[in-house]
Design an enzyme around this catalytic site. Structure first.
Site, PDB file in Angstrom:
ATOM      1  N   ARG A  65       1.038  -1.467   0.194  1.00  0.00           N
ATOM      2  CA  ARG A  65       0.121  -0.059  -0.077  1.00  0.00           C
ATOM      3  C   ARG A  65       0.889   1.165  -0.008  1.00  0.00           C
ATOM      4  NH1 ARG A  65      -3.982  -3.269  -1.652  1.00  0.00           N
ATOM      5  NH2 ARG A  65      -4.971  -4.369  -0.060  1.00  0.00           N
ATOM      6  N   LYS A 146       2.702  -7.078 -13.916  1.00  0.00           N
ATOM      7  CA  LYS A 146       1.419  -7.237 -13.354  1.00  0.00           C
ATOM      8  C   LYS A 146       0.693  -6.886 -13.882  1.00  0.00           C
ATOM      9  CE  LYS A 146      -1.426  -9.715 -10.014  1.00  0.00           C
ATOM     10  NZ  LYS A 146      -1.606  -9.973  -8.265  1.00  0.00           N
ATOM     11  N   HIS A 228      -1.790 -16.853  -7.631  1.00  0.00           N
ATOM     12  CA  HIS A 228      -2.367 -17.843  -6.215  1.00  0.00           C
ATOM     13  C   HIS A 228      -2.969 -18.802  -7.009  1.00  0.00           C
ATOM     14  CE1 HIS A 228      -4.816 -13.883  -8.109  1.00  0.00           C
ATOM     15  NE2 HIS A 228      -4.531 -13.379  -6.951  1.00  0.00           N
ATOM     16  N   ASP A 301       0.177 -13.159  -0.421  1.00  0.00           N
ATOM     17  CA  ASP A 301      -0.817 -11.805  -0.836  1.00  0.00           C
ATOM     18  C   ASP A 301      -1.005 -11.293   0.491  1.00  0.00           C
ATOM     19  OD1 ASP A 301      -2.157 -10.561  -2.755  1.00  0.00           O
ATOM     20  OD2 ASP A 301      -4.476 -12.595  -2.667  1.00  0.00           O
ATOM     21  N   HIS A 305      -6.236  -4.627   4.802  1.00  0.00           N
ATOM     22  CA  HIS A 305      -7.318  -3.259   5.163  1.00  0.00           C
ATOM     23  C   HIS A 305      -7.683  -2.831   6.031  1.00  0.00           C
ATOM     24  CE1 HIS A 305      -7.811  -4.283   0.418  1.00  0.00           C
ATOM     25  NE2 HIS A 305      -7.871  -5.363   1.023  1.00  0.00           N
TER      26      HIS A 305
HETATM   27  O1  DOR Z   1      -7.882 -10.237  -2.168  1.00  0.00           O
HETATM   28  C1  DOR Z   1      -7.080  -9.589  -2.593  1.00  0.00           C
HETATM   29  N1  DOR Z   1      -6.622  -8.737  -2.285  1.00  0.00           N
HETATM   30  N2  DOR Z   1      -6.969  -9.815  -4.432  1.00  0.00           N
HETATM   31  C2  DOR Z   1      -7.028  -8.728  -5.053  1.00  0.00           C
HETATM   32  O2  DOR Z   1      -6.267  -9.511  -5.997  1.00  0.00           O
HETATM   33  C3  DOR Z   1      -5.415  -7.892  -4.177  1.00  0.00           C
HETATM   34  C4  DOR Z   1      -5.702  -7.951  -3.270  1.00  0.00           C
HETATM   35  C5  DOR Z   1      -5.695  -6.925  -2.394  1.00  0.00           C
HETATM   36  O3  DOR Z   1      -5.178  -5.151  -3.478  1.00  0.00           O
HETATM   37  O4  DOR Z   1      -6.291  -6.047  -1.764  1.00  0.00           O
HETATM   38 ZN    ZN Z   2      -2.706  -9.632  -4.192  1.00  0.00          ZN
HETATM   39 ZN    ZN Z   3      -4.614 -11.084  -7.089  1.00  0.00          ZN
END
Ligand code: DOR
Ligand code: ZN
Ligand code: ZN
Length: 437
Positions: A65, A146, A228, A301, A305
């Site tokens: 982020r 990507k 993923h 991944d 949030h």
């Molecule tokens: O769950 C996910 N969150 N999948 C994604 O591809 C993007 C990621 C995000 O950036 O929050």
């Molecule tokens: Zn991702």
């Molecule tokens: Zn993704």
């Protein structure tokens, strides 16, 4: 001459077996591996009796982020989470705000990460809708391109067959791998109910997406990396098209160990894309990782949030979970419970991700390689989001029993994290940006 440091008498994996060895570090690199008593003279040492000396994890899929989303995570908290999780190299995804589609944004991210990092940080770039706008000056500072067919970074982009071919040609011309989120462009607006959500992100669509990228890869001899993988059917398709260097894939710990039925259906905390699938998919993904060579590596991944975005009901919640602090304990637990041989652990967590991105001096503990090392011990514990260094503290692994704990993390020969504390400040250890060797 004395070397900088010796990690003394640790448990070291040699040819897949546990031995007792000391690891000498000199000028940020591994100088040698020694038997007890044969160590060179040294300025500093760490007593590693009872500790595993392992290569740091290389996590090729993280979202750190920062910039306009620093309230979710920034390069400081994100790389602290990495170091605390035994991850010594992270590669940051381009779907930031603003997204990485130009050199200016890439340079801003590099400058921030350089100042705030605790580990090595590499980057990817997206591809803008007008392909000719791609700035070749970015190539030396990125490790791959990507794309997100279901949610393009440049909103006007349509992932038609021709667009996929264009992106593939750009990757070949740039000598970079093309990474993609395997899903089809959304055929409807925001899903109104759960059925629509799962229909819009089905295994069938994941397979179709992978097939369309494989078609383009074959045509242009590109290097393709599938992000993923979440479905058994996708793993099978990848296995059928397996090519050691030109078709690679990753799986997340959550797609290996969790399934949709583990959570109340309206709970947003385990919402992610791709969604959690079935226990059968879990099993076949683990087989793909361990035995059939369908899947090369594990990647978290890590997608932080805000709390309210994860406590919202499923349809309103944001997709993604933090992962940097859970990958190592979860994967080492597989080793300690005898479901994953050491040789596979070392491959999927460190050496394969380095190979996929062309990091020729990372991922293996051998002389001449970077001294990116984690010291870990067998210790029973539970995953507790409140203890994360990441700003995101809600995890679907909350309360899960694990058998491993990170004690010390060393990045480029510098001890960064030791016994739950950071012993160097930000901006000291690690390289930004990580570049291909
Ligand atoms: O769950 C996910 N969150 N999948 C994604 O591809 C993007 C990621 C995000 O950036 O929050
Ligand atoms: Zn991702
Ligand atoms: Zn993704």
């Amino acid at each position: 001459m004395a070397v900088d440091m010796v990690l003394k008498d640790g448990i070291f994996i040699e040819n897949g077996r546990e031995t007792v060895r000391s690891v000498a570090i000199e000028a940020r690199k591994i100088e040698g591996i020694y038997k007890h008593g044969d160590e060179p003279r040294h300025r500093d040492s760490i007593d590693c009796r009872g500790l595993y000396i392992l290569p740091g994890l290389i996590d090729i899929h993280v979202h750190l982020r920062d910039l306009k989303e620093s309230d979710k995570e920034d390069y400081e908290t994100g790389t602290m989470a990495a170091a605390a999780g035994g991850v010594t190299t992270v590669v940051d995804m381009p779907n930031s705000d603003p997204p990485v589609l130009d050199k200016k944004t890439l340079d801003e991210k590099i400058a921030r990460a350089r100042e705030l990092r605790y580990v090595n940080v590499g980057f990817y770039s997206g591809i803008s809708s007008i392909i000719e706008k791609f700035d070749v000056q970015m190539i030396r500072d990125i490790l791959g391109l990507k794309v997100y067919p279901h949610a393009p970074l440049d909103e006007d982009t349509k992932y038609t067959r021709e667009r996929i071919r264009e992106c593939t040609r750009l990757a070949v011309a740039s000598d970079l791998p093309l990474l993609f989120h395997p899903d089809l462009p959304a055929s409807m607006k925001a899903p109104k109910n759960m059925e629509e959500f799962f229909l819009a992100h089905s295994c069938e669509d994941e397979v179709k997406s992978v097939q369309s990228f494989i078609d383009a890869k074959v045509e242009y001899e590109a290097r393709l990396h599938v992000c993923h993988v979440s479905c058994a059917t996708t793993a099978r398709l990848i296995q059928e098209n397996r090519a050691e260097d030109t078709l690679t894939a990753e799986v997340t710990p959550h797609h290996l160990f969790l399934s949709g039925g583990d959570f109340p259906h309206d709970d947003g905390l385990a919402k992610m894309l791709p969604p959690l699938r079935s226990p059968y998919d879990n099993k076949m993904l683990m087989e793909g990782l361990r035995q059939t060579c369908a899947i090369d590596c594990v990647a978290s991944d890590h997608a932080p949030h805000k709390k309210w975005e994860k406590t919202a009901p499923f349809l309103k919640a944001s997709s993604g979970i933090p992962g940097l602090e859970t990958t190592l304990p979860l994967m080492l637990t597989e080793v300690f419970e005898k479901r994953l041989p050491w040789i596979d652990y070392l491959r999927v967590c460190s050496s394969a991700p380095a190979r996929i991105l062309g990091l020729e001096t990372k991922g293996i503990l051998t002389p001449g390689y970077d001294a990116d090392i984690v010291l870990a011990r067998i210790q029973e514990g539970t995953i507790t989001g409140e203890n994360f260094f990441s700003k995101a503290k809600i995890t679907p692994f909350e309360g899960r029993r694990v058998l491993a704990r990170v004690i010390t993390t060393i990045v480029g020969g510098v001890v960064v994290f030791d016994n739950d504390e950071f012993v160097t400040g930000p901006g000291i250890a690690g390289k930004v940006p990580v570049q291909k060797s």
